[in-house]
Write a protein that holds these residues in place. Structure first.
Motif, PDB file in Angstrom:
ATOM      1  N   TYR A  25     -38.373  28.726 -11.139  1.00 46.75           N
ATOM      2  CA  TYR A  25     -37.189  27.860 -11.214  1.00 46.75           C
ATOM      3  C   TYR A  25     -37.543  26.377 -11.047  1.00 46.75           C
ATOM      4  N   MET A  26     -38.590  26.092 -10.289  1.00 47.93           N
ATOM      5  CA  MET A  26     -39.041  24.700 -10.191  1.00 47.93           C
ATOM      6  C   MET A  26     -39.567  24.238 -11.546  1.00 47.93           C
ATOM      7  N   HIS A  27     -40.297  25.093 -12.229  1.00 49.66           N
ATOM      8  CA  HIS A  27     -40.812  24.763 -13.561  1.00 49.66           C
ATOM      9  C   HIS A  27     -39.653  24.514 -14.533  1.00 49.66           C
ATOM     10  N   LEU A  28     -38.665  25.399 -14.526  1.00 48.69           N
ATOM     11  CA  LEU A  28     -37.509  25.217 -15.413  1.00 48.69           C
ATOM     12  C   LEU A  28     -36.750  23.931 -15.074  1.00 48.69           C
ATOM     13  N   SER A  29     -36.622  23.643 -13.797  1.00 49.82           N
ATOM     14  CA  SER A  29     -35.921  22.421 -13.367  1.00 49.82           C
ATOM     15  C   SER A  29     -36.663  21.185 -13.843  1.00 49.82           C
ATOM     16  N   ARG A  30     -37.949  21.173 -13.645  1.00 47.26           N
ATOM     17  CA  ARG A  30     -38.766  20.027 -14.074  1.00 47.26           C
ATOM     18  C   ARG A  30     -38.670  19.836 -15.587  1.00 47.26           C
ATOM     19  N   GLU A  31     -38.787  20.925 -16.312  1.00 52.19           N
ATOM     20  CA  GLU A  31     -38.709  20.880 -17.772  1.00 52.19           C
ATOM     21  C   GLU A  31     -37.359  20.313 -18.236  1.00 52.19           C
ATOM     22  N   HIS A  32     -36.270  20.792 -17.627  1.00 54.49           N
ATOM     23  CA  HIS A  32     -34.935  20.321 -18.000  1.00 54.49           C
ATOM     24  C   HIS A  32     -34.769  18.828 -17.701  1.00 54.49           C
ATOM     25  N   LEU A  33     -35.188  18.418 -16.516  1.00 48.02           N
ATOM     26  CA  LEU A  33     -35.023  17.018 -16.119  1.00 48.02           C
ATOM     27  C   LEU A  33     -35.901  16.087 -16.953  1.00 48.02           C
ATOM     28  N   ALA A  90     -30.610  19.373  -4.951  1.00 50.27           N
ATOM     29  CA  ALA A  90     -30.201  20.128  -6.134  1.00 50.27           C
ATOM     30  C   ALA A  90     -30.453  21.620  -5.959  1.00 50.27           C
ATOM     31  N   ASP A  91     -29.601  22.395  -6.580  1.00 45.19           N
ATOM     32  CA  ASP A  91     -29.758  23.842  -6.626  1.00 45.19           C
ATOM     33  C   ASP A  91     -30.586  24.160  -7.863  1.00 45.19           C
ATOM     34  N   ILE A  92     -31.813  24.609  -7.671  1.00 41.23           N
ATOM     35  CA  ILE A  92     -32.699  24.834  -8.809  1.00 41.23           C
ATOM     36  C   ILE A  92     -32.253  26.003  -9.677  1.00 41.23           C
ATOM     37  N   LEU A  93     -31.341  26.836  -9.174  1.00 43.28           N
ATOM     38  CA  LEU A  93     -30.828  27.945  -9.984  1.00 43.28           C
ATOM     39  C   LEU A  93     -29.814  27.463 -11.011  1.00 43.28           C
ATOM     40  N   ILE A  94     -29.182  26.345 -10.735  1.00 39.84           N
ATOM     41  CA  ILE A  94     -28.188  25.775 -11.659  1.00 39.84           C
ATOM     42  C   ILE A  94     -28.471  24.286 -11.868  1.00 39.84           C
ATOM     43  N   ILE A  95     -29.706  23.968 -12.160  1.00 42.22           N
ATOM     44  CA  ILE A  95     -30.126  22.571 -12.271  1.00 42.22           C
ATOM     45  C   ILE A  95     -29.354  21.825 -13.349  1.00 42.22           C
ATOM     46  N   GLU A  96     -28.987  22.502 -14.427  1.00 43.91           N
ATOM     47  CA  GLU A  96     -28.249  21.842 -15.504  1.00 43.91           C
ATOM     48  C   GLU A  96     -26.904  21.328 -14.990  1.00 43.91           C
ATOM     49  N   GLU A  97     -26.200  22.160 -14.210  1.00 43.76           N
ATOM     50  CA  GLU A  97     -24.911  21.756 -13.651  1.00 43.76           C
ATOM     51  C   GLU A  97     -25.078  20.633 -12.635  1.00 43.76           C
ATOM     52  N   ASP A  98     -26.049  20.766 -11.757  1.00 41.80           N
ATOM     53  CA  ASP A  98     -26.276  19.719 -10.761  1.00 41.80           C
ATOM     54  C   ASP A  98     -26.643  18.399 -11.427  1.00 41.80           C
ATOM     55  N   TYR A  99     -27.471  18.463 -12.457  1.00 41.70           N
ATOM     56  CA  TYR A  99     -27.822  17.245 -13.180  1.00 41.70           C
ATOM     57  C   TYR A  99     -26.565  16.581 -13.745  1.00 41.70           C
ATOM     58  N   GLU A 100     -25.737  17.347 -14.417  1.00 44.87           N
ATOM     59  CA  GLU A 100     -24.526  16.791 -15.036  1.00 44.87           C
ATOM     60  C   GLU A 100     -23.590  16.198 -14.001  1.00 44.87           C
TER      61      GLU A 100
END
Length: 179
Positions: free
Chosen positions: A105-113, A164-174
């Protein structure tokens, strides 16, 4: 047992490696005026506090161990080898399963951000984070007291840092940085 330790070392090495050209180096500062206030933890619904930081901040070791962040960024923190070893002794093989999930999930979060253009700050080697807000106030986080060994703070100097919640990083980012 040796296979598990080898796997653990490989995973830590893999997680520690990243694209350094996109990493932001936060500027250092010797200003000791600050307010230790809680940071809302969106995942657990509790406050992450750093109340005892003020008493230690005046010594040179604490200042040298503090990463100052003063610009819009995503701040990724991870444990050092001692924290990993301690947690592994506490949890045994269950730790490896949990660590695998965190790293994924850290990898996915980093990739998204990174795709969103958010500068990434890595905290490797630091115990404290000092966020400087545009209004002159600051927020200090003691990473050694975090419940989670891995995590992300989203930061915009216009407001307080957000755990941030790394499980829902897209929502937290928005919600926090997506304006």
């Amino acid at each position: 047992m040796h296979l598990q330790r080898f796997l653990l070392i490989i995973l830590i090495s893999f997680f520690s490696c990243g694209e350094t050209d996109k990493t932001v180096v936060a500027k250092s500062q010797t200003d000791t005026s600050m307010q230790a206030t809680p940071v809302q933890d969106s995942f657990y619904g509790s406050d992450v506090k750093s109340d005892d930081y003020d008493e230690n901040f005046d010594d040179e070791e604490s200042k040298a161990d503090t990463l100052v962040i003063d610009s819009r960024s995503a701040v990724f923190f991870q444990p050092d080898s001692l924290a990993i070893e301690k947690k592994f002794k506490e949890l045994g093989d269950d730790f490896l399963v949990g660590m695998d999930d965190y790293l994924y999930y850290m990898h996915l979060s980093r990739e998204h951000l990174e795709k969103k253009g958010v500068p990434i700050v890595d905290t490797k080697g630091y115990s404290y984070l000092k966020f400087l807000m545009a209004d002159g106030s600051s927020q200090v986080v003691d990473l050694r007291k975090q419940e989670d060994l891995w995590g992300v703070y989203l930061f915009d100097p216009k407001t307080r840092p957000h755990y941030a919640d790394i499980l829902i990083i897209e929502e937290d980012y928005e919600k926090y940085l997506g304006q």
